[in-house]
Enzyme design. Structure first.
Site, PDB file in Angstrom:
ATOM      1  N   GLU A 129     -46.510 102.600-118.216  1.00  0.00           N
ATOM      2  CA  GLU A 129     -46.583 101.335-117.669  1.00  0.00           C
ATOM      3  C   GLU A 129     -47.425 101.291-116.412  1.00  0.00           C
ATOM      4  O   GLU A 129     -46.973 102.179-115.408  1.00  0.00           O
ATOM      5  CB  GLU A 129     -45.140 100.660-117.455  1.00  0.00           C
ATOM      6  CG  GLU A 129     -45.064  99.367-116.846  1.00  0.00           C
ATOM      7  CD  GLU A 129     -43.663  98.989-116.383  1.00  0.00           C
ATOM      8  OE1 GLU A 129     -42.832  99.362-117.310  1.00  0.00           O
ATOM      9  OE2 GLU A 129     -43.310  98.214-115.369  1.00  0.00           O
ATOM     10  N   GLU A 172     -46.419  93.121-108.263  1.00  0.00           N
ATOM     11  CA  GLU A 172     -44.966  92.816-108.785  1.00  0.00           C
ATOM     12  C   GLU A 172     -44.297  92.947-107.100  1.00  0.00           C
ATOM     13  O   GLU A 172     -44.367  93.411-106.191  1.00  0.00           O
ATOM     14  CB  GLU A 172     -44.562  94.103-109.219  1.00  0.00           C
ATOM     15  CG  GLU A 172     -43.143  93.980-109.888  1.00  0.00           C
ATOM     16  CD  GLU A 172     -42.552  95.167-110.525  1.00  0.00           C
ATOM     17  OE1 GLU A 172     -41.829  94.958-111.415  1.00  0.00           O
ATOM     18  OE2 GLU A 172     -43.279  96.240-110.783  1.00  0.00           O
TER      19      GLU A 172
END
Length: 384
Positions: free
Chosen positions: A202, A207
């Site tokens: 990932e 974020e």
């Protein structure tokens, strides 16, 4: 009978005498010291006069020095290992923009894997609630700001989209106009293979959580055997070095930027561009404010070799990029509460948000007016 020898002045000196049986009673005198043997006949620097013990100590000392030199050299070389990020020629493969932006994605409607207090809804429902829409200028993905109380008892409605196309490598350029923020929010723009997580890795490119005032965090999450405790070239601040997804409370190996890389400050500057390069040499992430976007990105001929030090650098030194990252899809979502935004140390202590996360999310629909992504475009380039 006497023997004679010549000293260094050319004079003859008595060296000894012969006994009555003709044997030499005394040979040449010692080179140093007296005749009675009070001192060694050798200099203290002459190994011929050293004891066995001293010779052993010397030999051991020499071995230790040699080993230290070898180990130091090996460690020095190891510490300075760094991949060759040589220039690659990139050509445009995919563009996600305009009114057809969401045609390139599937809408996820399952249970949130990150334990969020959220209901991810279908495309039809998202369009009906106006949670996703696109024009020639931008595409918007947002959280519901209508329902409260019992209507949001199972979580607030939101959207998570996954690209139809998958990638093994490439240069990904994300032009972002607005990033989501607010208590209880956990937005992310990332890549993964949802069907094979964490085996296929990932890559979190953008974020943050809650107020969005602590800067962007770029992070890798992998299966075991991927470490970033190596030489890196980046401007961000390293959070953790072990990328194994179970380590450090499942936080991965993150790099955090300045406040201006996300949230209110980023948005007030007109947004900006994030670029992520995925290649065998490593993974790098860059970020620029709207006023500083490189001209080669604007012209459509991006060249990462001219961009300078990356915001986040994840080299392949102790992490096989090709083994840990496969079949990557682009994902954008806005989670609510969950393992990050809902944890007390982030929701209460760091962000000073009210009540509990779930209570706030359930009862305060109008508090999510800034909880939206606005994308100008996504572009994917591949090397020739």
């Amino acid at each position: 009978m006497h023997d004679f020898y010549a000293d260094d002045q050319g004079r003859y000196q008595t060296a000894g005498h012969m006994s009555e049986n003709g044997q030499l009673a005394s040979a040449h005198p010692p080179a140093y010291g007296s005749w009675n043997g009070d001192a060694s006949p050798y200099s203290k620097w002459d190994p011929r006069g050293w004891s066995l013990k001293n010779k052993i100590f010397l030999a051991l000392g020499i071995i230790v020095v040699i080993v230290a030199i070898i180990v130091g050299s090996v460690l020095g070389v190891r510490a300075n290992r760094y991949p060759n990020y040589s220039k690659l020629d990139y050509t445009l493969q995919d563009t996600f923009s305009g009114s057809s932006f969401f045609d390139n994605f599937e809408y996820f409607t399952g249970t949130d894997p990150a334990n969020g207090f959220v209901q991810y809804i279908s495309r039809a429902n998202a369009q009906w609630l106006n949670l996703t829409y696109a024009s020639s200028e931008s595409a918007v993905l947002k959280v519901d700001t209508t329902y409260s109380g019992s209507q949001a008892a199972s979580g607030r409605q939101s959207v998570r989209i996954t690209s139809n196309n998958t990638y093994a490598d490439g240069l990904f350029v994300f032009d972002i106009l607005h990033t989501p923020y607010g208590c209880g929010t956990w937005p992310a723009l990332w890549l993964t293979d949802p069907s094979n997580w964490p085996e296929h890795g990932e890559i979190d490119i953008v974020e943050a959580a809650n107020g969005g005032t602590f800067g962007n965090q770029a992070t890798l999450h992998t299966s075991d055997g991927c470490s970033m405790g190596v030489k890196r070239k980046e401007t961000g601040s390293v959070q953790n070095k072990n990328c194994y997804y179970k380590e450090n409370d499942y936080s991965g190996c993150g790099v955090t930027g300045t406040d201006s890389t996300y949230g209110p400050e980023f948005n007030s500057n007109g947004g900006g561009v994030y670029a992520m390069e995925l290649r065998s040499a490593g993974i790098r992430v860059w970020q620029w404010a709207r006023s500083n976007i490189p001209s080669d990105i604007t012209s459509g001929s991006p060249d990462p070799s001219t961009w300078g030090t990356a915001f986040a650098d994840f080299p392949n030194t102790d992490c096989s990029i090709g083994s840990h990252f496969k079949n990557q899809s682009i994902i954008a979502n806005i989670d609510l509460c969950g393992d990050w935004a809902g944890a007390d140390k982030y929701y209460k202590t760091q962000s000073d948000c009210p009540n509990t996360c779930k209570t706030f999310v359930r009862d305060n629909a109008t508090s999510f007016t800034n909880a939206y992504w606005e994308f100008k475009s996504f572009k994917v380039y591949q090397s020739s």
